[in-house]
Design a protein around this motif. Structure first.
Motif, short mmCIF file in Angstrom:
data_model
loop_
_atom_site.label_atom_id
_atom_site.label_comp_id
_atom_site.label_asym_id
_atom_site.label_seq_id
_atom_site.Cartn_x
_atom_site.Cartn_y
_atom_site.Cartn_z
N ASP A 1 0.80 -1.22 0.00
CA ASP A 1 0.00 0.00 0.00
C ASP A 1 0.84 1.27 0.00
O ASP A 1 0.43 2.30 0.53
CB ASP A 1 -0.96 0.01 1.19
CG ASP A 1 -2.23 0.80 0.90
OD1 ASP A 1 -2.68 0.79 -0.25
OD2 ASP A 1 -2.75 1.46 1.83
N PHE A 2 1.99 1.22 -0.64
CA PHE A 2 2.81 2.44 -0.77
C PHE A 2 2.18 3.32 -1.85
O PHE A 2 2.06 2.91 -3.00
CB PHE A 2 4.25 2.08 -1.16
CG PHE A 2 5.12 3.28 -1.40
CD1 PHE A 2 5.65 3.99 -0.34
CD2 PHE A 2 5.39 3.71 -2.69
CE1 PHE A 2 6.45 5.11 -0.55
CE2 PHE A 2 6.19 4.82 -2.92
CZ PHE A 2 6.72 5.52 -1.84
N ARG A 3 1.80 4.53 -1.50
CA ARG A 3 1.10 5.42 -2.44
C ARG A 3 1.76 6.79 -2.56
O ARG A 3 1.22 7.68 -3.22
CB ARG A 3 -0.36 5.60 -1.99
CG ARG A 3 -1.16 4.30 -2.02
CD ARG A 3 -2.57 4.51 -1.51
NE ARG A 3 -3.31 3.27 -1.39
CZ ARG A 3 -4.06 2.74 -2.35
NH1 ARG A 3 -4.17 3.36 -3.52
NH2 ARG A 3 -4.71 1.61 -2.16
N PRO B 1 -0.06 -8.71 -6.60
CA PRO B 1 -1.44 -8.43 -6.21
C PRO B 1 -1.62 -7.32 -5.19
O PRO B 1 -2.76 -7.03 -4.82
CB PRO B 1 -1.89 -9.76 -5.59
CG PRO B 1 -0.66 -10.28 -4.94
CD PRO B 1 0.46 -9.91 -5.89
N HIS B 2 -0.53 -6.72 -4.69
CA HIS B 2 -0.70 -5.64 -3.73
C HIS B 2 -1.54 -4.52 -4.35
O HIS B 2 -1.42 -4.21 -5.52
CB HIS B 2 0.66 -5.10 -3.31
CG HIS B 2 1.46 -6.07 -2.50
ND1 HIS B 2 1.45 -6.08 -1.13
CD2 HIS B 2 2.27 -7.08 -2.86
CE1 HIS B 2 2.24 -7.04 -0.68
NE2 HIS B 2 2.74 -7.68 -1.73
N ILE B 3 -2.38 -3.91 -3.55
CA ILE B 3 -3.32 -2.83 -3.90
C ILE B 3 -4.47 -3.35 -4.76
O ILE B 3 -5.63 -3.13 -4.42
CB ILE B 3 -2.60 -1.64 -4.56
CG1 ILE B 3 -1.66 -0.97 -3.53
CG2 ILE B 3 -3.61 -0.61 -5.10
CD1 ILE B 3 -0.96 0.27 -4.00
N VAL B 4 -4.20 -4.07 -5.86
CA VAL B 4 -5.31 -4.49 -6.72
C VAL B 4 -6.22 -5.51 -6.04
O VAL B 4 -7.39 -5.63 -6.40
CB VAL B 4 -4.82 -5.06 -8.07
CG1 VAL B 4 -4.00 -4.04 -8.82
CG2 VAL B 4 -4.06 -6.37 -7.90
N GLN B 5 -5.69 -6.23 -5.04
CA GLN B 5 -6.54 -7.20 -4.36
C GLN B 5 -7.75 -6.53 -3.70
O GLN B 5 -8.80 -7.14 -3.54
CB GLN B 5 -5.74 -7.97 -3.31
CG GLN B 5 -5.17 -7.10 -2.21
CD GLN B 5 -4.28 -7.86 -1.26
OE1 GLN B 5 -4.76 -8.66 -0.48
NE2 GLN B 5 -2.99 -7.61 -1.33
N ASN B 6 -7.59 -5.26 -3.33
CA ASN B 6 -8.70 -4.52 -2.70
C ASN B 6 -9.79 -4.16 -3.69
O ASN B 6 -10.85 -3.67 -3.30
CB ASN B 6 -8.16 -3.26 -2.03
CG ASN B 6 -7.13 -3.57 -0.95
OD1 ASN B 6 -7.24 -4.55 -0.24
ND2 ASN B 6 -6.11 -2.73 -0.84
N GLN C 1 -11.38 -3.38 -16.40
CA GLN C 1 -10.00 -2.85 -16.47
C GLN C 1 -9.60 -2.10 -15.20
O GLN C 1 -8.95 -1.05 -15.26
CB GLN C 1 -9.84 -1.93 -17.68
CG GLN C 1 -10.03 -2.60 -19.02
CD GLN C 1 -9.93 -1.61 -20.16
OE1 GLN C 1 -10.71 -0.66 -20.23
NE2 GLN C 1 -8.97 -1.81 -21.05
N LYS C 2 -9.97 -2.65 -14.07
CA LYS C 2 -9.64 -1.98 -12.81
C LYS C 2 -8.14 -2.01 -12.51
O LYS C 2 -7.67 -1.33 -11.61
CB LYS C 2 -10.42 -2.62 -11.66
CG LYS C 2 -11.92 -2.39 -11.75
CD LYS C 2 -12.65 -3.03 -10.58
CE LYS C 2 -14.16 -2.84 -10.69
NZ LYS C 2 -14.88 -3.48 -9.56
N TYR C 3 -7.41 -2.78 -13.31
CA TYR C 3 -5.96 -2.82 -13.15
C TYR C 3 -5.29 -1.55 -13.71
O TYR C 3 -4.11 -1.32 -13.48
CB TYR C 3 -5.37 -4.05 -13.85
CG TYR C 3 -5.94 -4.32 -15.21
CD1 TYR C 3 -5.50 -3.65 -16.35
CD2 TYR C 3 -6.95 -5.27 -15.37
CE1 TYR C 3 -6.04 -3.90 -17.59
CE2 TYR C 3 -7.49 -5.53 -16.62
CZ TYR C 3 -7.04 -4.84 -17.72
OH TYR C 3 -7.58 -5.09 -18.97
N MET C 4 -6.02 -0.73 -14.45
CA MET C 4 -5.47 0.52 -14.98
C MET C 4 -5.56 1.61 -13.89
O MET C 4 -6.33 2.56 -13.98
CB MET C 4 -6.19 0.93 -16.26
CG MET C 4 -6.15 -0.11 -17.36
SD MET C 4 -4.47 -0.49 -17.94
CE MET C 4 -4.18 0.86 -19.06
N LEU C 5 -4.77 1.44 -12.87
CA LEU C 5 -4.81 2.32 -11.71
C LEU C 5 -4.31 3.72 -12.06
O LEU C 5 -3.48 3.89 -12.94
CB LEU C 5 -3.94 1.75 -10.59
CG LEU C 5 -4.29 0.35 -10.09
CD1 LEU C 5 -3.18 -0.18 -9.19
CD2 LEU C 5 -5.61 0.37 -9.33
#
Length: 206
Positions: free
Chosen positions: A56-58, A74-79, A108-112
């Motif tokens: 969760d480094f942002r 999978p960090h962050i995207v798992q949420n 396409q929720k992976y396109m953060l």
């Protein structure tokens, strides 16, 4: 890093650091200054330092002395995935989570979004770390296949060509051989060479 095959951007060897938030910021900045000085003393113009968004480094990487962010799913995207509980047999001792990736891939929720900072994307092949965390809160992502990997990978390759210079046109894959976490591009008995073939096809198409 002196090896001619080593990945470089503008002559700067790429160094990716996994988990920076175990450091104090000033301590980490000092570490990177030392790294850069050593690189320059060895004939390089500098280092190109990326930090991952694991755990969760942002923050903006530049505030820590780095050049760019690299995603580490999978960090962050798992949420962003739905919780899932399959019917039928489930090991009663398994106390981890099971997530369902269908909506995540479809939309396409992976396109953060990364707040305008320099970033590099990563496609995830699959995830199941129950092999090493069966009773210690691991998690499984259901619905990731060679087909979902193809969609994810192709989308980030297309975007990379649009937002990066030729030197910076790089995307990442998690992972080559993380067998204990179910994330491997390396051929296996289930899919054979399918995922490697997807990478080849996407690069040729794009």
């Amino acid at each position: 890093m002196s090896d001619p095959r080593y990945v470089k951007i503008h002559g700067k060897p790429v160094l990716v650091i996994y988990r920076i938030n175990i450091f104090e910021r000033d301590q980490f900045q000092r570490l990177l200054r030392n790294f850069r000085e050593i690189a320059k003393n060895n004939g390089f113009p500098d280092l190109y330092i990326m930090v991952t968004n694991a755990f969760d480094f942002r923050d903006n990487p530049s505030e820590w002395g780095a050049d760019a962010l690299v995603e580490f799913p999978p960090h962050i995207v798992q949420n962003l995935m739905e919780k899932y509980r399959p019917e039928g047999y489930l090991n009663p001792y398994y106390n981890g989570r099971i997530l369902y990736a269908s909506s995540f891939i479809k939309h396409q929720k992976y396109m953060l979004k990364h707040n305008g900072q320099s970033y590099f994307r990563t496609a995830l092949l699959s995830w199941d770390n129950a092999a090493r965390k069966s009773i210690s809160k691991g998690f499984i992502m259901q619905g990731l296949t060679s087909g979902t990997f193809r969609k994810w990978m192709k989308d980030i390759v297309i975007e990379s060509k649009q937002i990066h210079t030729k030197e910076e046109n790089i995307v990442f894959v998690n992972a080559w051989n993380e067998w204990a976490e179910g994330a491997h591009l390396e051929p296996d008995m289930k899919y054979g060479y399918a995922c490697l073939q997807q990478v080849k096809d996407i690069l040729e198409e794009c």
